[in-house]
Structure formats: C-alpha cells, structure tokens
Scaffold this active site. Structure first.
Site, PDB file in Angstrom:
ATOM      1  N   TYR A 157      15.641 -52.047  20.536  1.00 13.97           N
ATOM      2  CA  TYR A 157      14.768 -52.097  19.356  1.00 13.97           C
ATOM      3  C   TYR A 157      13.625 -51.096  19.490  1.00 13.97           C
ATOM      4  O   TYR A 157      13.305 -50.366  18.541  1.00 13.97           O
ATOM      5  CB  TYR A 157      14.227 -53.520  19.187  1.00 13.97           C
ATOM      6  CG  TYR A 157      13.443 -53.733  17.916  1.00 13.97           C
ATOM      7  CD1 TYR A 157      14.094 -53.817  16.695  1.00 13.97           C
ATOM      8  CD2 TYR A 157      12.057 -53.842  17.938  1.00 13.97           C
ATOM      9  CE1 TYR A 157      13.381 -54.016  15.523  1.00 13.97           C
ATOM     10  CE2 TYR A 157      11.340 -54.037  16.775  1.00 13.97           C
ATOM     11  CZ  TYR A 157      12.006 -54.127  15.565  1.00 13.97           C
ATOM     12  OH  TYR A 157      11.284 -54.301  14.405  1.00 13.97           O
ATOM     13  N   LYS A 161      12.680 -47.829  17.020  1.00 12.37           N
ATOM     14  CA  LYS A 161      11.407 -47.684  16.309  1.00 12.37           C
ATOM     15  C   LYS A 161      10.611 -46.479  16.810  1.00 12.37           C
ATOM     16  O   LYS A 161       9.903 -45.839  16.018  1.00 12.37           O
ATOM     17  CB  LYS A 161      10.591 -48.970  16.429  1.00 12.37           C
ATOM     18  CG  LYS A 161      11.228 -50.160  15.720  1.00 12.37           C
ATOM     19  CD  LYS A 161      11.468 -49.886  14.238  1.00 12.37           C
ATOM     20  CE  LYS A 161      11.993 -51.111  13.508  1.00 12.37           C
ATOM     21  NZ  LYS A 161      12.218 -50.856  12.052  1.00 12.37           N
TER      22      LYS A 161
END
Length: 252
Positions: A157, A161
């Site tokens: 994740y 990002k």
C-alpha cells in the site's frame, strides 16, 4: 482603499467526476462538491450501492448522476471522459495488507492496478479532455499519509501511494501551463465501513492513537473541506502538492 476579496468556493456550473463515490471518503467528496453547486458524476463498481447513493443525493436536491465504472478497464475509463470535467476526484482505491515477506504477487498486482495504474490513467485521460476543450481544471487524488511514511504490514500500500505522490508532482510540472492543477489529499486513518475492522482491533487502534497528535481519529467530514478547497478558485495557485489531513501523524 481597495480591499482583497476571498476567492469563491462556489462550484455552480462545474462538472465533476468522483471515482469510488458510492461509500466512505468517495461519497464524502461527492457530497462536498454537490453541496457547493457542481453537477457530480458518481462512479463506482457496485451498481446497486452506487444507485442508492445517487438517489439519496438527488433527494437532497443536488445535481447528480451515476456512472457504473471499473477504472481498471481502461477502455471504459477513457470513454468516461468523452466530455471534459472541470473537477476530477479519484477516490477509488484498494488495500491488501500483509507483512512484506508474505505478500502474494496477485495481491501486489491488484493493489497496483487500482492505486497506481488506475490513478495514472484517470489523470491523463482527464487532462487530455481538459486540454482538448481548451480549459483548465482540478484533478485531486485521495492518496494517504502512507504516501509519505511507512506502516505496519503496509509495504504494498505504501509503495502504491508513494508512486501516486511522485506521479502527481511530475504531472503538475507538465500540465501547469494548461492551467490544469493536480494535487493529493493524504488522510490518516478515517472511520469508514472499510476501515472499521482496524479500529475494532485494540492493538491497531492503540497504534493509531499513539501516532495521531490530535485527540481523535479522522472522520469523512475532515476530508470534505480539503477536497472542496482544492476543487475551488480558492486553490487557484495550488498544484503538485499534498494536503496532509493526518492529525499530525507525519509531523515527526
């Protein structure tokens, strides 16, 4: 004496697209733009939930429509920009958390497909349509504080990002002369149905509250004002940057 005037937050006459708009942060973004007067196209994969969301918003008297869309389908995504939007908010996202050494290739690919590939082409298709129409606009990605720090079981994740944050800076450099602004909003943990299991885990909740400097976790309403600001004339000189809505998580 001539006094300055505060730029307007009014979005009347603007067309906006919000992806991931059926629930959670995406829904909050759609409501914020609609309340400010924009015509909002709400896009999401789950047609039944999406339609219920649009019906509830329409019942408030707002100008809104539904667009069933899986943004990993690039043909469908491209077609969504047949007519240009003034504002595009990309809130669609995916998280599959695990220790880094336990990450499965299919989970890595799924997260990158939505969070990076999808975000990239939402941006490029939106900007292309704006350029062809000869007008500027505002593109906003719902990123994360995890685009600036690391987190437990969040290697994939965080990677996705961090990629979005770099992508947005490069696109801002390219598109500024066309008056196309592109920015990110970086929330901390926000209470939504998707994040509730994390809040229900005492160990994880303790970790969250140790990192947030303010005395509470985030709410969807905390994101709405930031998105409205970036969409409006009040942010006319803001591009290529990240707005941290993290309660001070990244301050140290």
């Amino acid at each position: 004496m001539s006094l300055p005037r505060t730029p307007s937050f009014d979005l009347s006459g603007k067309r906006a697209l919000v992806t991931g708009a059926s629930t959670g942060i995406g829904l909050g973004c759609a409501v914020a733009l609609a309340e400010a007067g924009a015509h909002v196209v709400c896009a999401a994969r789950r047609v039944d939930v999406l339609q219920a969301t649009v019906d509830a918003m329409a019942a408030e008297g707002w100008s809104v429509e539904a667009l069933p869309l899986d943004q990993t389908d690039l043909t469908a995504l491209k077609n969504a920009f047949d007519a240009p939007f003034d504002i595009v908010v990309n809130s669609a996202g995916l998280a599959r958390h695990s220790p880094a050494i336990e990450t499965q290739a299919e989970d890595f690919d799924a997260v990158m497909d939505v969070n990076v590939r999808g975000a990239y082409f939402v941006s490029s298709y939106a900007a292309e349509a704006m350029m062809e129409a000869g007008r500027g606009g505002s593109i906003i990605h719902i990123s994360s504080q995890m685009g600036h720090v690391g987190g437990i079981d969040r290697a994939v994740y965080c990677a996705s990002k961090h990629a979005v944050e770099g992508m947005v800076k490069a696109m801002a450099v390219e598109w500024g002369k066309s008056n196309i602004r592109i920015n990110t909003v970086c929330p901390t943990f926000i209470r939504t149905p998707l994040s509730q299991p994390t809040f229900d885990n005492p160990e994880r909740f303790k970790w969250i509250m140790e990192k947030i400097k303010l005395p509470r976790a985030g709410e969807v309403s905390d994101i709405m004002g930031a998105v409205l600001f970036l969409a409006s004339d009040a942010a006319a000189m803001v591009t290529g940057t990240a707005m941290m809505i993290d309660g001070g998580w990244t301050a140290d």
